[in-house]
Design an enzyme around this catalytic site. Structure first.
Site, PDB file in Angstrom:
ATOM      1  N   LYS A  92       0.872  -1.176   0.000  1.00  0.00           N
ATOM      2  CA  LYS A  92       0.000   0.000   0.000  1.00  0.00           C
ATOM      3  C   LYS A  92       0.910   1.226   0.000  1.00  0.00           C
ATOM      4  O   LYS A  92       2.035   1.172   0.497  1.00  0.00           O
ATOM      5  CB  LYS A  92      -0.852  -0.015   1.276  1.00  0.00           C
ATOM      6  CG  LYS A  92      -2.121   0.776   1.191  1.00  0.00           C
ATOM      7  CD  LYS A  92      -3.299  -0.044   0.694  1.00  0.00           C
ATOM      8  CE  LYS A  92      -4.542   0.815   0.594  1.00  0.00           C
ATOM      9  NZ  LYS A  92      -5.685   0.083   0.071  1.00  0.00           N
ATOM     10  N   GLY A 191     -23.358   4.482   4.734  1.00  0.00           N
ATOM     11  CA  GLY A 191     -22.413   5.022   3.756  1.00  0.00           C
ATOM     12  C   GLY A 191     -22.817   4.586   2.362  1.00  0.00           C
ATOM     13  O   GLY A 191     -22.690   3.418   2.015  1.00  0.00           O
ATOM     14  N   VAL A 192     -23.343   5.547   1.581  1.00  0.00           N
ATOM     15  CA  VAL A 192     -23.765   5.191   0.224  1.00  0.00           C
ATOM     16  C   VAL A 192     -22.867   5.879  -0.802  1.00  0.00           C
ATOM     17  O   VAL A 192     -23.324   6.578  -1.697  1.00  0.00           O
ATOM     18  CB  VAL A 192     -25.268   5.481  -0.033  1.00  0.00           C
ATOM     19  CG1 VAL A 192     -26.129   4.442   0.651  1.00  0.00           C
ATOM     20  CG2 VAL A 192     -25.657   6.886   0.428  1.00  0.00           C
ATOM     21  N   GLY A 193     -21.569   5.668  -0.629  1.00  0.00           N
ATOM     22  CA  GLY A 193     -20.591   6.148  -1.602  1.00  0.00           C
ATOM     23  C   GLY A 193     -20.498   5.144  -2.729  1.00  0.00           C
ATOM     24  O   GLY A 193     -21.492   4.527  -3.120  1.00  0.00           O
ATOM     25  N   VAL A 195     -19.098   2.047  -2.995  1.00  0.00           N
ATOM     26  CA  VAL A 195     -19.445   0.652  -2.710  1.00  0.00           C
ATOM     27  C   VAL A 195     -20.897   0.539  -2.226  1.00  0.00           C
ATOM     28  O   VAL A 195     -21.680  -0.265  -2.736  1.00  0.00           O
ATOM     29  CB  VAL A 195     -18.486   0.064  -1.634  1.00  0.00           C
ATOM     30  CG1 VAL A 195     -18.900  -1.357  -1.249  1.00  0.00           C
ATOM     31  CG2 VAL A 195     -17.053   0.078  -2.142  1.00  0.00           C
TER      32      VAL A 195
HETATM   33  P1  NAD Z   1     -16.689   6.549  -0.630  1.00  0.00           P
HETATM   34  O1  NAD Z   1     -15.865   7.645  -0.080  1.00  0.00           O
HETATM   35  O2  NAD Z   1     -17.157   6.602  -2.044  1.00  0.00           O
HETATM   36  O3  NAD Z   1     -17.991   6.317   0.296  1.00  0.00           O
HETATM   37  C1  NAD Z   1     -17.994   6.394   1.663  1.00  0.00           C
HETATM   38  C2  NAD Z   1     -19.296   7.092   2.073  1.00  0.00           C
HETATM   39  O4  NAD Z   1     -19.419   7.024   3.499  1.00  0.00           O
HETATM   40  C3  NAD Z   1     -19.325   8.562   1.697  1.00  0.00           C
HETATM   41  O5  NAD Z   1     -20.515   8.849   0.972  1.00  0.00           O
HETATM   42  C4  NAD Z   1     -19.301   9.278   3.055  1.00  0.00           C
HETATM   43  O6  NAD Z   1     -20.039  10.499   3.057  1.00  0.00           O
HETATM   44  C5  NAD Z   1     -19.940   8.242   3.958  1.00  0.00           C
HETATM   45  N1  NAD Z   1     -19.656   8.400   5.381  1.00  0.00           N
HETATM   46  C6  NAD Z   1     -18.504   8.809   5.988  1.00  0.00           C
HETATM   47  N2  NAD Z   1     -18.644   8.814   7.316  1.00  0.00           N
HETATM   48  C7  NAD Z   1     -19.911   8.394   7.585  1.00  0.00           C
HETATM   49  C8  NAD Z   1     -20.656   8.182   8.769  1.00  0.00           C
HETATM   50  N3  NAD Z   1     -20.127   8.405   9.963  1.00  0.00           N
HETATM   51  N4  NAD Z   1     -21.935   7.744   8.649  1.00  0.00           N
HETATM   52  C9  NAD Z   1     -22.489   7.521   7.445  1.00  0.00           C
HETATM   53  N5  NAD Z   1     -21.824   7.701   6.288  1.00  0.00           N
HETATM   54  C10 NAD Z   1     -20.569   8.138   6.352  1.00  0.00           C
HETATM   55  O7  NAD Z   1     -15.819   5.209  -0.379  1.00  0.00           O
HETATM   56  P2  NAD Z   1     -16.031   3.775  -1.013  1.00  0.00           P
HETATM   57  O8  NAD Z   1     -15.074   3.603  -2.137  1.00  0.00           O
HETATM   58  O9  NAD Z   1     -17.473   3.501  -1.211  1.00  0.00           O
HETATM   59  O10 NAD Z   1     -15.475   2.867   0.170  1.00  0.00           O
HETATM   60  C11 NAD Z   1     -16.262   2.641   1.334  1.00  0.00           C
HETATM   61  C12 NAD Z   1     -15.507   1.735   2.269  1.00  0.00           C
HETATM   62  O11 NAD Z   1     -15.195   0.498   1.609  1.00  0.00           O
HETATM   63  C13 NAD Z   1     -14.152   2.277   2.746  1.00  0.00           C
HETATM   64  O12 NAD Z   1     -13.907   1.819   4.056  1.00  0.00           O
HETATM   65  C14 NAD Z   1     -13.152   1.629   1.793  1.00  0.00           C
HETATM   66  O13 NAD Z   1     -11.853   1.546   2.369  1.00  0.00           O
HETATM   67  C15 NAD Z   1     -13.791   0.264   1.626  1.00  0.00           C
HETATM   68  N6  NAD Z   1     -13.412  -0.426   0.400  1.00  0.00           N
HETATM   69  C16 NAD Z   1     -13.660   0.123  -0.816  1.00  0.00           C
HETATM   70  C17 NAD Z   1     -13.315  -0.565  -1.972  1.00  0.00           C
HETATM   71  C18 NAD Z   1     -13.642  -0.006  -3.328  1.00  0.00           C
HETATM   72  O14 NAD Z   1     -13.566  -0.762  -4.311  1.00  0.00           O
HETATM   73  N7  NAD Z   1     -14.027   1.248  -3.455  1.00  0.00           N
HETATM   74  C19 NAD Z   1     -12.688  -1.811  -1.882  1.00  0.00           C
HETATM   75  C20 NAD Z   1     -12.466  -2.376  -0.624  1.00  0.00           C
HETATM   76  C21 NAD Z   1     -12.827  -1.670   0.516  1.00  0.00           C
END
Ligand code: NAD
Length: 368
Positions: A92, A191-193, A195
């Site tokens: 990483k 968290g609706v980002g 993933v």
């Molecule tokens: P992202 O930043 O697109 O989404 C995260 C969402 O969580 C955001 O919309 C943010 O506003 C929200 N959030 C933050 N704090 C919060 C809280 N206290 N309560 C509610 N919502 C909150 O990130 P992502 O790419 O969707 O990743 C999400 C998680 O999955 C992370 O922990 C990341 O490390 C993990 N992950 C992602 C991937 C990937 O392919 N993107 C792969 C493995 C693991």
């Protein structure tokens, strides 16, 4: 296999102490004055192959936090790759600074540092990095994945991460309820980002009763409107009456304060490092009879996606097909956990580590 808590506690001050405590091979500190680049690359274990893992850019308030982050994250990648049956190790990179620092020169300089490691570390996207950034890094090194699909890369890995998380959740349902249908189950997606939003799509398709929450309101209401999921407030999650809690935001949401409040049968989500402490909080969930699907196992879809790209000739169907293995592995982990009354996290880590140890043994002699 050293525990994070023990290693961090006893070796707090010494860099070598921290590296050896968690079993790392290498920590590379890179600096470039003209571009302002401050990068730290952590290579944890390369028995199975080069350390593959994303680059995260974050305005860390001090260097120690950045080192701690890269050590934890790269270690996590070793276990994720090993349990997923991939021939790559754990690596990483973190970039210290405001994401606004990113220029073409800054990213290409990072690419040159990655190139200097001769393939021991291969990068991809993580927080605050995107496919365009990977293209710039790729101008200086071939040791990069997560390139756009039109450039032959695997594109955004999030849909594949969400698919694997969904399958891991179904395996947990099979363990908890005797069948893996999610129809009618009350699922909270925190968290609706990237993933979380794709995960909601899978859940709605299966007619689960989905509740969503996010601190970013605009995105929250957009996802709710698009999918028909119901909105709940971010601070309502832990006491909410639900069947399944799905953490898809930040890490460490399973801790001393939240676990006693949980009203659910299953925890299965995409976020990394959900257990604030792997051992004690895993045990608290087990004691409460809550089925926990280990995060590094069920969110491995994104890593599988970049791994397929790394092998060359990327095809999404191949990545999705490989991701489907998460269901069977997760079920095996959960069944062993209840048979042996040990936490799923512990079982999954042991399975990963035993694969690494067995492969290390076949490499003991030269030429045969
Ligand atoms: P992202 O930043 O697109 O989404 C995260 C969402 O969580 C955001 O919309 C943010 O506003 C929200 N959030 C933050 N704090 C919060 C809280 N206290 N309560 C509610 N919502 C909150 O990130 P992502 O790419 O969707 O990743 C999400 C998680 O999955 C992370 O922990 C990341 O490390 C993990 N992950 C992602 C991937 C990937 O392919 N993107 C792969 C493995 C693991």
């Amino acid at each position: 296999m050293a525990s994070i808590k023990a290693a961090e506690k006893t070796k707090e001050l010494s860099i070598y102490g921290q590296i050896s405590g968690l079993g790392h091979e290498q920590l590379v500190i890179c600096y470039d004055e003209p571009t302002g680049l401050k990068a730290i690359i952590g290579i944890h274990n390369t028995v199975l192959g080069p350390g593959l893992g994303g680059t995260r850019m974050w305005p860390y308030s001090n260097e120690q936090d950045a080192i701690k982050d890269v050590l934890r994250l790269s270690r996590g990648m070793t276990f994720k790759a090993a349990i997923s049956g991939l021939n790559i190790g754990g690596g990483k990179a973190v970039l210290i600074g405001d994401p606004k620092l990113k220029t073409e020169a800054y990213l290409r300089r990072l690419g040159r540092f990655i190139q200097s490691l001769g393939g021991r570390y291969v990068t991809a996207e993580d927080v605050n990095m995107n496919t365009r950034d990977m293209e710039l890094i790729a101008m200086e090194t071939p040791y990069v994945t997560g390139l756009p699909e039109i450039k032959g890369g695997g594109g955004d890995p999030s849909p594949v991460t969400a698919y694997g998380t969904y399958l891991g959740m179904k395996a947990a349902a099979k363990k908890a309820y005797g069948n893996d249908s999610l129809e009618g189950k009350r699922v909270v997606v925190q968290g609706v980002g990237q993933v979380g939003s794709y995960l909601v799509g899978h859940l709605m398709k299966e007619k689960a009763q989905v509740f969503v929450t996010d601190i970013f309101e605009e995105k929250l209401f957009e996802v709710a409107k698009k999918t028909g999921a119901q909105v709940i407030a971010p601070d309502a999650v832990y006491g909410f009456n639900m069947d399944i809690y799905s953490p898809c935001a930040l890490g460490a949401t399973l801790n001393e304060e939240t676990i006693p409040l949980l009203k659910c049968d299953i925890v299965a989500g995409g976020a990394n490092n959900q257990l604030e402490d792997e051992e004690s909080h895993g045990q608290m969930l087990l004691d409460r009879g809550i089925v926990y699907a280990p995060d590094f196992l069920i969110n491995a879809g994104g890593l599988i996606n970049v791994y397929i790209e790394f092998l060359g000739g990327y095809k999404k169907e191949v990545a999705l097909d490989r991701t489907e293995g998460i269901y069977a592995t997760c079920l095996e982990v959960l069944q062993t956990s209840s048979k042996e009354q040990r936490t799923p996290q512990e079982i999954a880590m042991e399975m990963a580590w035993s694969r690494i140890e067995s492969i290390a043994k076949i490499k003991r002699s030269y030429g045969s």
